[in-house]
Design a protein around this motif. Sequence first.
Motif, mmCIF file in Angstrom:
data_model
loop_
_atom_site.group_PDB
_atom_site.id
_atom_site.type_symbol
_atom_site.label_atom_id
_atom_site.label_comp_id
_atom_site.label_asym_id
_atom_site.label_seq_id
_atom_site.Cartn_x
_atom_site.Cartn_y
_atom_site.Cartn_z
ATOM 1 N N SER A 291 0.819 -1.211 0.000
ATOM 2 C CA SER A 291 0.000 0.000 0.000
ATOM 3 C C SER A 291 0.848 1.255 0.000
ATOM 4 O O SER A 291 0.544 2.229 -0.701
ATOM 5 C CB SER A 291 -0.920 0.019 1.220
ATOM 6 O OG SER A 291 -1.820 -1.048 1.173
ATOM 7 N N LEU B 9 -4.071 5.819 -6.417
ATOM 8 C CA LEU B 9 -5.053 6.065 -5.369
ATOM 9 C C LEU B 9 -6.442 6.182 -5.968
ATOM 10 O O LEU B 9 -6.612 6.657 -7.084
ATOM 11 C CB LEU B 9 -4.740 7.383 -4.651
ATOM 12 C CG LEU B 9 -3.365 7.494 -3.995
ATOM 13 C CD1 LEU B 9 -3.144 8.917 -3.523
ATOM 14 C CD2 LEU B 9 -3.268 6.545 -2.831
ATOM 15 N N SER B 10 -7.422 5.748 -5.218
ATOM 16 C CA SER B 10 -8.807 5.985 -5.598
ATOM 17 C C SER B 10 -9.589 6.199 -4.316
ATOM 18 O O SER B 10 -9.347 5.532 -3.308
ATOM 19 C CB SER B 10 -9.364 4.810 -6.404
ATOM 20 O OG SER B 10 -9.321 3.625 -5.645
ATOM 21 N N PRO B 11 -10.532 7.128 -4.330
ATOM 22 C CA PRO B 11 -11.290 7.415 -3.111
ATOM 23 C C PRO B 11 -12.165 6.233 -2.710
ATOM 24 O O PRO B 11 -12.696 5.534 -3.577
ATOM 25 C CB PRO B 11 -12.127 8.630 -3.468
ATOM 26 C CG PRO B 11 -12.129 8.704 -4.946
ATOM 27 C CD PRO B 11 -10.930 7.972 -5.435
ATOM 28 N N TYR B 12 -12.277 6.024 -1.433
ATOM 29 C CA TYR B 12 -13.150 4.973 -0.918
ATOM 30 C C TYR B 12 -14.558 5.518 -0.822
ATOM 31 O O TYR B 12 -14.775 6.617 -0.318
ATOM 32 C CB TYR B 12 -12.677 4.489 0.453
ATOM 33 C CG TYR B 12 -13.519 3.387 1.019
ATOM 34 C CD1 TYR B 12 -13.370 2.096 0.565
ATOM 35 C CD2 TYR B 12 -14.488 3.644 1.983
ATOM 36 C CE1 TYR B 12 -14.158 1.059 1.053
ATOM 37 C CE2 TYR B 12 -15.276 2.621 2.480
ATOM 38 C CZ TYR B 12 -15.110 1.333 2.023
ATOM 39 O OH TYR B 12 -15.883 0.327 2.511
ATOM 40 N N LYS B 13 -15.533 4.760 -1.302
ATOM 41 C CA LYS B 13 -16.933 5.187 -1.265
ATOM 42 C C LYS B 13 -17.670 4.359 -0.220
ATOM 43 O O LYS B 13 -17.736 3.137 -0.334
ATOM 44 C CB LYS B 13 -17.575 5.021 -2.639
ATOM 45 C CG LYS B 13 -16.939 5.925 -3.665
ATOM 46 C CD LYS B 13 -17.580 5.794 -5.009
ATOM 47 C CE LYS B 13 -16.829 6.696 -5.982
ATOM 48 N NZ LYS B 13 -17.259 6.620 -7.317
ATOM 49 N N PHE B 14 -18.163 5.006 0.775
ATOM 50 C CA PHE B 14 -18.912 4.336 1.829
ATOM 51 C C PHE B 14 -20.325 4.011 1.352
ATOM 52 O O PHE B 14 -20.926 4.771 0.624
ATOM 53 C CB PHE B 14 -18.983 5.225 3.071
ATOM 54 C CG PHE B 14 -17.682 5.413 3.760
ATOM 55 C CD1 PHE B 14 -17.231 4.496 4.689
ATOM 56 C CD2 PHE B 14 -16.868 6.488 3.448
ATOM 57 C CE1 PHE B 14 -16.018 4.663 5.317
ATOM 58 C CE2 PHE B 14 -15.660 6.667 4.077
ATOM 59 C CZ PHE B 14 -15.220 5.749 5.013
#
Length: 72
Positions: free
Chosen positions: A57, A66-71
Amino acid sequence: MAIAIKLSDVLVEDAKPYAQAMHRSVPKQIEYWARLGKVAEENPDLPITMLQDMLVSIEEVKAGNLSPYKFG
């Protein structure tokens, strides 16, 4: 800073198949083992696989993967 160090023949021979399997040079394989060993000593309560994933990581972040985490 790179420096020359003397390693045992046994360690170098042990590293060769791992280096080949992981597409690393023998010195890079030994460096990887040293980094993993350092992290393992600093975090004795964490499993090795988690520590390996953490090292991957870190390199992914350095590479900009990188990619944003989507909740949800």
